[in-house]
Scaffold this motif. Sequence first.
Motif, PDB file in Angstrom:
ATOM      1  N   GLU A   1    -108.775 -21.337 -19.082  1.00  0.00           N
ATOM      2  CA  GLU A   1    -108.799 -21.380 -20.541  1.00  0.00           C
ATOM      3  C   GLU A   1    -109.998 -20.658 -21.147  1.00  0.00           C
ATOM      4  OE1 GLU A   1    -108.751 -25.545 -21.187  1.00  0.00           O
ATOM      5  OE2 GLU A   1    -110.881 -25.812 -20.722  1.00  0.00           O
ATOM      6  N   THR A   2    -110.910 -20.178 -20.348  1.00  0.00           N
ATOM      7  CA  THR A   2    -112.085 -19.473 -20.870  1.00  0.00           C
ATOM      8  C   THR A   2    -111.995 -17.961 -20.695  1.00  0.00           C
ATOM      9  OG1 THR A   2    -113.363 -19.660 -18.802  1.00  0.00           O
ATOM     10  CG2 THR A   2    -113.544 -21.474 -20.398  1.00  0.00           C
ATOM     11  N   TYR A   3    -110.886 -17.476 -20.190  1.00  0.00           N
ATOM     12  CA  TYR A   3    -110.740 -16.036 -19.948  1.00  0.00           C
ATOM     13  C   TYR A   3    -109.561 -15.452 -20.709  1.00  0.00           C
ATOM     14  CZ  TYR A   3    -114.128 -16.028 -16.138  1.00  0.00           C
ATOM     15  OH  TYR A   3    -115.275 -16.102 -15.400  1.00  0.00           O
ATOM     16  N   HIS A   4    -109.789 -14.257 -21.278  1.00  0.00           N
ATOM     17  CA  HIS A   4    -108.660 -13.454 -21.753  1.00  0.00           C
ATOM     18  C   HIS A   4    -107.874 -12.999 -20.523  1.00  0.00           C
ATOM     19  CE1 HIS A   4    -110.900 -13.511 -25.386  1.00  0.00           C
ATOM     20  NE2 HIS A   4    -111.672 -12.455 -25.148  1.00  0.00           N
ATOM     21  N   MET A   5    -106.589 -12.792 -20.719  1.00  0.00           N
ATOM     22  CA  MET A   5    -105.734 -12.359 -19.618  1.00  0.00           C
ATOM     23  C   MET A   5    -104.889 -11.159 -20.051  1.00  0.00           C
ATOM     24  SD  MET A   5    -106.381 -14.378 -17.043  1.00  0.00           S
ATOM     25  CE  MET A   5    -104.991 -14.010 -15.978  1.00  0.00           C
TER      26      MET A   5
END
Length: 133
Positions: A30-34
């Motif tokens: 939930e803390t990373y752009h994908m």
Amino acid sequence: EVQLVESGGGLVQPGGSLRLSCTASGFTFETYHMSWVRQAPGKELEWVSGISFAGRIKYFADSVKGRFTISRDNAKNTMTLQMNDLKTEDTAVYYCARVQSAVALSALVTAAPDALSRLLDYWGQGTQVTVSS
């Protein structure tokens, strides 16, 4: 260990739909752009779509805009690419990738193909999508 596993590829006729999924593990999803990236036979990597860590911001390549949608479920550590109205030129191996933590999601929109490997730090093994009659 960071792992990204794609699923959902296959053979579909032009005009059909496919739904790709990416399941992440080994990091705080939930803390990373994908992002999704694809590579057609004999061609360079092509960035397809990106989604912000909370899912509120989404970008698409012009080639797929209006046909593909991207979403994520942070509770399940999954990201999805819904592909509609598929064309033969969508045939490629599709990769799920994590955006480096210091990189703005918007940077992917104009990134050169050879820059993607620097902007995206972990990749899945890829899933084949073939669009053919």
